[in-house]
Scaffold this motif. Structure first.
Motif, mmCIF file in Angstrom:
data_model
loop_
_atom_site.group_PDB
_atom_site.id
_atom_site.type_symbol
_atom_site.label_atom_id
_atom_site.label_comp_id
_atom_site.label_asym_id
_atom_site.label_seq_id
_atom_site.Cartn_x
_atom_site.Cartn_y
_atom_site.Cartn_z
ATOM 1 N N TYR A 1 0.628 -1.240 -0.012
ATOM 2 C CA TYR A 1 -0.100 -0.109 0.039
ATOM 3 C C TYR A 1 0.923 1.427 0.115
ATOM 4 C CZ TYR A 1 -5.084 -0.519 -0.235
ATOM 5 O OH TYR A 1 -6.329 -0.749 -0.798
ATOM 6 N N ASP A 2 1.862 1.268 0.563
ATOM 7 C CA ASP A 2 3.015 2.210 0.420
ATOM 8 C C ASP A 2 3.468 2.723 -0.987
ATOM 9 O OD1 ASP A 2 4.575 4.349 1.802
ATOM 10 O OD2 ASP A 2 6.352 3.294 1.030
ATOM 11 N N LEU A 3 3.400 1.760 -1.681
ATOM 12 C CA LEU A 3 4.000 1.739 -3.110
ATOM 13 C C LEU A 3 2.895 2.224 -4.053
ATOM 14 C CD1 LEU A 3 5.482 0.922 -5.847
ATOM 15 C CD2 LEU A 3 4.659 -1.231 -5.520
ATOM 16 N N LEU A 4 1.616 1.637 -3.592
ATOM 17 C CA LEU A 4 0.440 2.007 -4.351
ATOM 18 C C LEU A 4 0.146 3.738 -4.108
ATOM 19 C CD1 LEU A 4 -1.782 -0.808 -4.314
ATOM 20 C CD2 LEU A 4 -0.591 -0.030 -6.122
ATOM 21 N N LEU A 5 0.205 4.166 -2.786
ATOM 22 C CA LEU A 5 -0.003 5.448 -2.416
ATOM 23 C C LEU A 5 1.024 6.407 -2.879
ATOM 24 C CD1 LEU A 5 -1.397 4.619 1.126
ATOM 25 C CD2 LEU A 5 -2.910 5.379 -0.685
ATOM 26 N N GLN A 6 2.199 5.874 -3.010
ATOM 27 C CA GLN A 6 3.373 6.998 -3.473
ATOM 28 C C GLN A 6 3.211 7.094 -5.104
ATOM 29 O OE1 GLN A 6 7.466 6.446 -2.727
ATOM 30 N NE2 GLN A 6 7.276 5.265 -0.644
ATOM 31 N N ARG A 7 2.677 5.899 -5.709
ATOM 32 C CA ARG A 7 2.418 6.074 -7.118
ATOM 33 C C ARG A 7 1.413 6.886 -7.528
ATOM 34 N NH1 ARG A 7 1.973 0.593 -10.258
ATOM 35 N NH2 ARG A 7 -0.075 0.505 -9.288
ATOM 36 N N SER A 8 0.380 6.891 -6.638
ATOM 37 C CA SER A 8 -0.860 7.492 -6.911
ATOM 38 C C SER A 8 -0.489 9.234 -6.609
ATOM 39 C CB SER A 8 -2.050 7.361 -5.920
ATOM 40 O OG SER A 8 -1.935 7.892 -4.593
ATOM 41 N N GLU A 9 0.209 9.638 -5.694
ATOM 42 C CA GLU A 9 0.720 10.876 -5.494
ATOM 43 C C GLU A 9 1.601 11.316 -6.741
ATOM 44 O OE1 GLU A 9 2.874 10.866 -1.926
ATOM 45 O OE2 GLU A 9 0.955 10.464 -0.691
ATOM 46 N N HIS A 10 2.293 10.459 -7.429
ATOM 47 C CA HIS A 10 3.046 10.855 -8.625
ATOM 48 C C HIS A 10 2.614 10.431 -9.935
ATOM 49 C CE1 HIS A 10 5.756 10.851 -5.098
ATOM 50 N NE2 HIS A 10 6.350 11.977 -5.628
ATOM 51 N N LYS A 11 1.224 10.303 -10.079
ATOM 52 C CA LYS A 11 0.753 9.658 -11.111
ATOM 53 C C LYS A 11 1.146 10.540 -12.526
ATOM 54 C CE LYS A 11 -2.491 6.408 -12.388
ATOM 55 N NZ LYS A 11 -2.390 5.363 -12.004
ATOM 56 N N SER A 12 1.089 11.550 -12.356
ATOM 57 C CA SER A 12 1.751 12.497 -13.445
ATOM 58 C C SER A 12 3.064 12.434 -14.077
ATOM 59 C CB SER A 12 1.294 13.843 -13.298
ATOM 60 O OG SER A 12 2.019 14.514 -12.151
ATOM 61 N N SER B 1 5.968 10.203 -15.127
ATOM 62 C CA SER B 1 6.530 8.941 -15.985
ATOM 63 C C SER B 1 7.898 8.467 -15.371
ATOM 64 C CB SER B 1 6.900 9.240 -17.562
ATOM 65 O OG SER B 1 7.776 10.405 -17.475
ATOM 66 N N SER B 2 8.695 9.342 -14.526
ATOM 67 C CA SER B 2 9.838 9.012 -13.941
ATOM 68 C C SER B 2 9.828 8.460 -12.516
ATOM 69 C CB SER B 2 10.822 10.149 -13.919
ATOM 70 O OG SER B 2 10.294 11.434 -13.357
ATOM 71 N N PHE B 3 8.593 8.264 -12.245
ATOM 72 C CA PHE B 3 8.207 7.618 -10.744
ATOM 73 C C PHE B 3 9.280 6.450 -10.160
ATOM 74 C CE2 PHE B 3 6.254 4.539 -8.093
ATOM 75 C CZ PHE B 3 6.103 5.097 -6.852
ATOM 76 N N ARG B 4 9.925 6.656 -9.049
ATOM 77 C CA ARG B 4 10.687 5.689 -8.524
ATOM 78 C C ARG B 4 10.322 5.525 -6.962
ATOM 79 N NH1 ARG B 4 16.830 6.064 -9.722
ATOM 80 N NH2 ARG B 4 16.724 4.005 -8.621
ATOM 81 N N TYR B 5 10.013 4.226 -6.545
ATOM 82 C CA TYR B 5 9.603 4.075 -5.355
ATOM 83 C C TYR B 5 10.714 4.206 -4.389
ATOM 84 C CZ TYR B 5 8.024 1.340 -1.301
ATOM 85 O OH TYR B 5 7.744 1.037 -0.008
#
Length: 295
Positions: free
Chosen positions: A105-116, A118-122
């Motif tokens: 869930y920490d991964l999913l919530l971080q990814r939702s915050e950076h949805k826009s 394309s360079s998201f890194r957990y």
């Protein structure tokens, strides 16, 4: 056909027409979008955790039920989604390790915050930091709130066995494409509130109707030989369920989607509500000034 247990809980008409979130100023369309996004997070978490579909489906149904007795202004869809999946995993006797659950869930919530981006890194959390314990507390509190606000009535009827029975009755059990597509519609319907509003036979009939129309399969549909009447389903209710499901497939504006993603927590929901209230006050003031100004 399996009987529906009397303990199976459905929302009342007053709850459907006047949800707690709508009383706090959240429009119906936005609430439905937030519900759908919360269910997507549950589904994504279930896949990453290799959880059974029965637990994921149960969690999504409990998640929808919760919003008929609680407002998104008071509770975060992210937190309640976590609590629903954690609780459902216990109910379906496939419990999860809480550490694995929190990491996903920490991964999913971080990814939702950076949805826009394309360079998201957990960025993995530190087990000696506050994030882990904050998420752990959120899961425990959310699970408790779900049980409390639903009055410990967490009985859920899943539609898959009913679908198999109905397809056999209609002579479609050997049509793999039809069965697969109807099954998919039932899974998609979990993103909508229909499982909290209608009985399972109605929802399954809607999935069959969408499938047969998409695949051009002919079934008796003229009175007195309407196939859905075999299952004690009402046409108007079936059509409403179809509308809920088809709304999921509409084209979405990227800005609209981003607005929903950002409102995964109650802080953003409250900020949005405050902005709407401020804009409404400004419009009222401007309107009053216009009417009082001499022509």
């Amino acid at each position: 056909m399996a009987a529906i247990p009397t303990l199976y809980c459905l929302a009342s008409l007053s709850q459907v027409e006047n949800t707690p979130s709508s009383q706090d100023g959240i429009p119906q369309g936005l609430e439905e979008d937030l519900r759908a996004y919360g269910c997507k997070l549950i589904q994504q978490a279930g896949i990453l955790l290799d959880q059974k579909q029965v637990a994921v489906a149960t969690a999504q149904i409990l998640f929808h039920r919760f919003w008929y007795v609680s407002s998104m202004k008071q509770f975060s869809i992210g937190d309640i989604g976590m609590g629903a999946l954690y609780l459902a995993s216990k109910l379906e006797e496939c419990p999860l390790r809480i550490r694995d659950f929190i990491n996903v869930y920490d991964l999913l919530l971080q990814r939702s915050e950076h949805k826009s981006s394309s360079s998201f890194r957990y960025a993995p959390m530190s087990y000696f930091g506050s994030t882990f314990y904050d998420l752990k507390d959120a899961i425990v509190v959310s699970e408790m709130q779900i049980l409390k606000r639903l009055g410990f009535n967490v009985s859920v009827v899943l539609p898959y066995g009913t679908l198999v029975n109905y397809m056999q009755v209609l002579g479609l059990a050997n049509n793999k494409e039809a069965v697969s597509q109807a099954w998919g519609y039932l899974n998609d319907a979990l993103q909508t509130p229909v499982y909290s509003i209608f009985q399972v036979p109605t929802i399954v009939s809607a999935a069959i109707l969408l499938t047969t129309r998409h695949l051009n399969i002919s079934l008796p549909s003229t009175r007195p030989n309407c196939w859905w009447e075999l299952f004690d389903a009402e046409w108007d209710d079936i059509w409403i369920v179809c509308g809920f499901i088809m709304r999921l497939y509409r084209e979405r504006d990227p800005a609209e989607m981003m607005k929903v993603v950002k409102m995964v927590n109650k802080t953003e929901v409250r900020r949005w509500l405050e902005k709407q209230q401020l804009e409404a006050r400004n419009q009222d003031q401007n309107g009053s000034a216009t009417t009082t100004t001499p022509g």
